[in-house]
Write a protein that holds these residues in place. Sequence first.
Motif, PDB file in Angstrom:
ATOM      1  N   GLY A  76      30.331  23.303 -26.034  1.00 32.57           N
ATOM      2  CA  GLY A  76      30.604  21.813 -25.982  1.00 32.57           C
ATOM      3  C   GLY A  76      30.066  21.363 -27.234  1.00 32.57           C
ATOM      4  N   ILE A  77      29.791  20.082 -27.238  1.00 36.01           N
ATOM      5  CA  ILE A  77      29.433  19.100 -28.509  1.00 36.01           C
ATOM      6  C   ILE A  77      27.960  19.480 -28.827  1.00 36.01           C
ATOM      7  CG2 ILE A  77      29.125  16.692 -29.453  1.00 36.01           C
ATOM      8  CD1 ILE A  77      31.581  16.119 -27.591  1.00 36.01           C
ATOM      9  N   ASP A  79      24.443  18.363 -30.470  1.00 33.22           N
ATOM     10  CA  ASP A  79      23.714  17.091 -30.809  1.00 33.22           C
ATOM     11  C   ASP A  79      23.174  17.344 -32.272  1.00 33.22           C
ATOM     12  OD1 ASP A  79      21.550  15.405 -31.326  1.00 33.22           O
ATOM     13  OD2 ASP A  79      21.069  15.154 -28.929  1.00 33.22           O
ATOM     14  N   GLN A  80      23.670  16.564 -32.929  1.00 31.38           N
ATOM     15  CA  GLN A  80      23.468  16.693 -34.664  1.00 31.38           C
ATOM     16  C   GLN A  80      21.892  16.272 -34.782  1.00 31.38           C
ATOM     17  OE1 GLN A  80      26.254  14.134 -36.469  1.00 31.38           O
ATOM     18  NE2 GLN A  80      25.776  14.828 -38.455  1.00 31.38           N
ATOM     19  N   SER A 111      30.251  12.684 -38.599  1.00 31.46           N
ATOM     20  CA  SER A 111      30.844  13.568 -37.446  1.00 31.46           C
ATOM     21  C   SER A 111      32.453  13.375 -37.436  1.00 31.46           C
ATOM     22  CB  SER A 111      30.363  13.008 -35.958  1.00 31.46           C
ATOM     23  OG  SER A 111      31.116  13.756 -35.031  1.00 31.46           O
ATOM     24  N   GLY A 113      36.079  14.476 -35.656  1.00 32.94           N
ATOM     25  CA  GLY A 113      36.581  14.917 -34.490  1.00 32.94           C
ATOM     26  C   GLY A 113      35.680  15.633 -33.436  1.00 32.94           C
ATOM     27  N   GLY A 114      34.451  15.095 -33.614  1.00 34.63           N
ATOM     28  CA  GLY A 114      33.551  15.630 -32.703  1.00 34.63           C
ATOM     29  C   GLY A 114      32.709  16.743 -33.312  1.00 34.63           C
ATOM     30  N   ALA A 115      33.160  17.082 -34.281  1.00 33.48           N
ATOM     31  CA  ALA A 115      32.192  18.296 -35.035  1.00 33.48           C
ATOM     32  C   ALA A 115      31.211  17.470 -35.840  1.00 33.48           C
ATOM     33  CB  ALA A 115      32.925  19.090 -36.027  1.00 33.48           C
ATOM     34  N   PRO A 116      29.803  17.855 -35.694  1.00 28.20           N
ATOM     35  CA  PRO A 116      28.926  17.338 -36.530  1.00 28.20           C
ATOM     36  C   PRO A 116      28.775  18.080 -37.698  1.00 28.20           C
ATOM     37  CG  PRO A 116      27.961  18.289 -34.465  1.00 28.20           C
ATOM     38  CD  PRO A 116      29.487  18.207 -34.394  1.00 28.20           C
ATOM     39  N   LYS A 141      32.788  24.264 -32.344  1.00 28.22           N
ATOM     40  CA  LYS A 141      33.256  24.906 -31.251  1.00 28.22           C
ATOM     41  C   LYS A 141      32.498  26.295 -31.062  1.00 28.22           C
ATOM     42  CE  LYS A 141      37.945  23.619 -30.636  1.00 28.22           C
ATOM     43  NZ  LYS A 141      39.135  23.841 -30.290  1.00 28.22           N
TER      44      LYS A 141
END
Length: 183
Positions: A76-77, A79-80, A111, A113-116, A141
Amino acid sequence: MKHILSAIFLSLAAMAPMTPALAGDQAACPPAGPGAVFCGGAAFNRLDRGGTEGLSYWLDHSGYLTKLVVQQGPKGIADQSVIESQIMAMVSRQAADVGRDFEFSDITSASVGGAPFGTLSYTLAGSGRKQAILHSYVAVKGVIVQVISQIAMKGTDQDPEALMMAHHRALDAIQLTNTDATL
């Protein structure tokens, strides 16, 4: 500097839905870890023999060393703040193991597109020489890629811009080949 790094990581994050690399490309691009290859061409020489999966060392033709770490990340996403605190703790532990400390001077995070992704800059505390280390990461991903660049050879240009350009060459050389979370 922040805009240039953002553009590089934006392109890395945009590569998330990539398909596996072609067989011919893989021969020219040695594996860098689970789901990634390093396509540095003549600009880099690999220094290690690939004995540790997900860890490789590359020497830029200009005399800069790049350590590449590719590892499975959270599903999932990511946490940066957790990624950054883990990187800072790891770097601090490594410095403490040799009786030194690092001074962190800059953290750039974003971030797309949701990619940290982000870059940390640090130097050895009290070393008398301010040789910066650039440490970038991206989480796409289920894969976390870390790229750490620093001066490696005596006589190498200590200009921060030259280090940044070598770091960018290393970032550009990474290609994700599989972002399946089951790596």
